[in-house]
Design a protein around this motif. Structure first.
Motif, PDB file in Angstrom:
ATOM      1  N   GLY A  88       0.756  -1.025   0.036  1.00 28.86           N
ATOM      2  CA  GLY A  88       0.066  -0.102   0.045  1.00 28.86           C
ATOM      3  C   GLY A  88       0.820   1.497   0.002  1.00 28.86           C
ATOM      4  N   PHE A  89       2.056   0.999  -0.048  1.00 29.91           N
ATOM      5  CA  PHE A  89       3.121   2.369  -0.140  1.00 29.91           C
ATOM      6  C   PHE A  89       4.350   1.966  -0.476  1.00 29.91           C
ATOM      7  CE2 PHE A  89       6.063   1.923   3.404  1.00 29.91           C
ATOM      8  CZ  PHE A  89       5.862   0.861   4.027  1.00 29.91           C
ATOM      9  N   LEU A  90       4.934   2.753  -1.048  1.00 34.78           N
ATOM     10  CA  LEU A  90       6.434   2.707  -1.708  1.00 34.78           C
ATOM     11  C   LEU A  90       7.035   3.965  -1.430  1.00 34.78           C
ATOM     12  CD1 LEU A  90       7.914   0.965  -3.491  1.00 34.78           C
ATOM     13  CD2 LEU A  90       7.094   2.243  -5.453  1.00 34.78           C
ATOM     14  N   SER A  91       8.518   3.824  -1.293  1.00 34.10           N
ATOM     15  CA  SER A  91       9.332   4.818  -0.860  1.00 34.10           C
ATOM     16  C   SER A  91      10.575   4.965  -2.201  1.00 34.10           C
ATOM     17  CB  SER A  91      10.040   4.585   0.475  1.00 34.10           C
ATOM     18  OG  SER A  91      11.052   5.600   0.710  1.00 34.10           O
ATOM     19  N   ILE A  92      10.592   6.269  -2.678  1.00 32.23           N
ATOM     20  CA  ILE A  92      11.799   6.090  -3.776  1.00 32.23           C
ATOM     21  C   ILE A  92      12.589   7.348  -3.456  1.00 32.23           C
ATOM     22  CG2 ILE A  92      10.274   5.082  -5.523  1.00 32.23           C
ATOM     23  CD1 ILE A  92       9.728   7.789  -6.666  1.00 32.23           C
ATOM     24  N   PRO A  93      13.778   6.878  -3.730  1.00 31.54           N
ATOM     25  CA  PRO A  93      15.039   7.926  -3.113  1.00 31.54           C
ATOM     26  C   PRO A  93      14.962   9.335  -3.770  1.00 31.54           C
ATOM     27  CG  PRO A  93      16.080   5.971  -4.320  1.00 31.54           C
ATOM     28  CD  PRO A  93      14.658   5.598  -4.264  1.00 31.54           C
ATOM     29  N   ARG A  94      14.582   9.362  -5.332  1.00 27.98           N
ATOM     30  CA  ARG A  94      14.543  10.429  -5.814  1.00 27.98           C
ATOM     31  C   ARG A  94      13.151  10.529  -6.790  1.00 27.98           C
ATOM     32  NH1 ARG A  94      16.107  12.516 -10.818  1.00 27.98           N
ATOM     33  NH2 ARG A  94      16.173  10.736 -11.848  1.00 27.98           N
ATOM     34  N   GLY A 127       9.001  14.737  11.162  1.00 33.53           N
ATOM     35  CA  GLY A 127       7.597  14.539  10.781  1.00 33.53           C
ATOM     36  C   GLY A 127       7.479  13.789   9.697  1.00 33.53           C
ATOM     37  N   CYS A 128       8.304  12.629   9.256  1.00 32.71           N
ATOM     38  CA  CYS A 128       7.806  12.059   8.086  1.00 32.71           C
ATOM     39  C   CYS A 128       6.615  11.205   8.233  1.00 32.71           C
ATOM     40  CB  CYS A 128       9.111  11.021   7.886  1.00 32.71           C
ATOM     41  SG  CYS A 128       9.276   9.686   8.907  1.00 32.71           S
ATOM     42  N   LEU A 129       6.181  10.683   7.117  1.00 31.74           N
ATOM     43  CA  LEU A 129       4.947   9.747   7.065  1.00 31.74           C
ATOM     44  C   LEU A 129       5.093   8.592   7.886  1.00 31.74           C
ATOM     45  CD1 LEU A 129       3.163  10.528   3.706  1.00 31.74           C
ATOM     46  CD2 LEU A 129       3.353  11.793   5.725  1.00 31.74           C
ATOM     47  N   PRO A 189      11.247   7.481   6.721  1.00 29.09           N
ATOM     48  CA  PRO A 189      11.976   8.527   6.589  1.00 29.09           C
ATOM     49  C   PRO A 189      12.330   8.617   4.942  1.00 29.09           C
ATOM     50  CG  PRO A 189      13.270   6.908   7.641  1.00 29.09           C
ATOM     51  CD  PRO A 189      11.863   6.293   7.594  1.00 29.09           C
ATOM     52  N   VAL A 190      12.287   9.753   4.329  1.00 31.43           N
ATOM     53  CA  VAL A 190      12.538   9.939   2.931  1.00 31.43           C
ATOM     54  C   VAL A 190      13.699  11.030   2.778  1.00 31.43           C
ATOM     55  CG1 VAL A 190      11.770  10.243   0.798  1.00 31.43           C
ATOM     56  CG2 VAL A 190      10.318   9.436   2.695  1.00 31.43           C
TER      57      VAL A 190
END
Ligand code: NI
Length: 300
Positions: A22-28, A156-158, A200-201
């Protein structure tokens, strides 16, 4: 200048991971130079209170009389800064949305949130779809959230509730049950905080989440403000089995709604129609047909 071309492509593993979690983190998702440009542009919009009179800038968790605004939002910042229109961020976000939702995905909404240094308030747990008008449709939607400073847990990251994107729209309520506050929160009985994942991102990276993913962001306890810019996308609405009722969205008299109503009455309607037609590309017949269907299906 022509609109930039996308330069980020998700892998098959990333796409599968998004649908599973349900979520995905990408570095750029954009360049450091564009991060600078967006940060200065959006900071100026907050400083100048762009859109305030129109009800498009407001505090998310406090009313107008509370002077310590700690969580300020601008709806559709592109309306107040044309340089936000043709960005690498937008090009990549659109391409990612088409990879995750399909070729018919189109832009639905955007906003920017400023979480003040040291005192930036937490964003309450919620599902984005729970903010929609109750109507006869269900929505496949995603949000692409990009921080303009490195977003750590302290800034305050998601945070996400694991697996929640596979559930329906859950019970929500106004924060503090206060009809003058803009934000809603998922009823605490609906989920378990032990399932929270902190995400964190880096600045210029992004997290992407589905419309039913329960998420929040912690307070900002650092010395730097936390600025984030979100672009949302959706597929044409699907008819739902029953007409939905989101009673938490009824009878709301938040400060932004009151200001917006007054602005629309003073002649803002014409401006709003032009902006929407442009943003939602209503000059495309298929897109116009979806919007008309949606309006016809809206609950009276
Ligand atoms: Ni949200």
């Amino acid at each position: 200048m022509p609109a930039p071309l996308p330069d980020v492509v998700l892998t098959a593993e990333q796409i599968a991971s998004f649908h599973e979690h349900g979520f995905l983190s990408i570095p750029r998702i954009t360049s450091p130079a564009e991060v600078e440009l967006l940060r200065s542009t959006l900071t100026r919009l907050f400083t100048e209170r762009a859109g305030w009179q129109e009800g498009a800038q407001f505090d998310l968790v406090a009313g107008d009389d509370d002077h310590d605004s700690a969580l300020t939002q601008i709806i559709q910042p592109v309306n107040y800064a044309p340089q936000l229109r043709d960005t690498q961020f937008r090009a990549n976000a659109g391409a990612i949305a088409r990879q995750l939702l399909g070729a018919e995905a189109s832009a639905s909404f955007e906003h920017s949130i400023l979480k003040g240094a040291r005192e930036g308030a937490p964003t309450p747990w919620h599902q984005d779809e729970a903010y929609r008008a109750a109507d006869a449709f269900e929505y496949d939607q995603i949000s692409i959230w990009m921080p303009l400073q490195d977003a750590s847990a302290e800034r305050g990251c998601l945070q996400y509730i694991r697996g929640s994107h596979k559930r329906g729209v859950l019970r929500h309520r106004r924060v503090n049950d206060d009809p003058t506050v803009h934000s809603i929160e998922t009823h605490p009985d609906e989920f378990d905080l032990a399932d929270a994942v902190v995400c964190p991102v880096p600045a210029g990276g992004a997290v992407i989440h589905a419309g039913r993913m329960i998420h929040s962001a912690g307070p900002n306890t650092t010395d730097e403000p936390r600025l984030a810019y979100t672009l949302a996308f959706e597929l044409p609405p699907r008819p739902s089995a029953t007409v939905r009722r989101f009673d938490w969205n009824e009878g709301v008299e938040s400060a932004d709604i009151i200001r917006r109503r007054a602005w629309l009455r003073r002649g803002g309607v014409a401006k709003e129609v032009v902006r929407r037609a442009r943003y939602h590309e209503l000059y495309k017949p298929r897109r116009l047909a979806f919007e008309l269907r949606r309006l016809a299906g809206r609950r009276k």
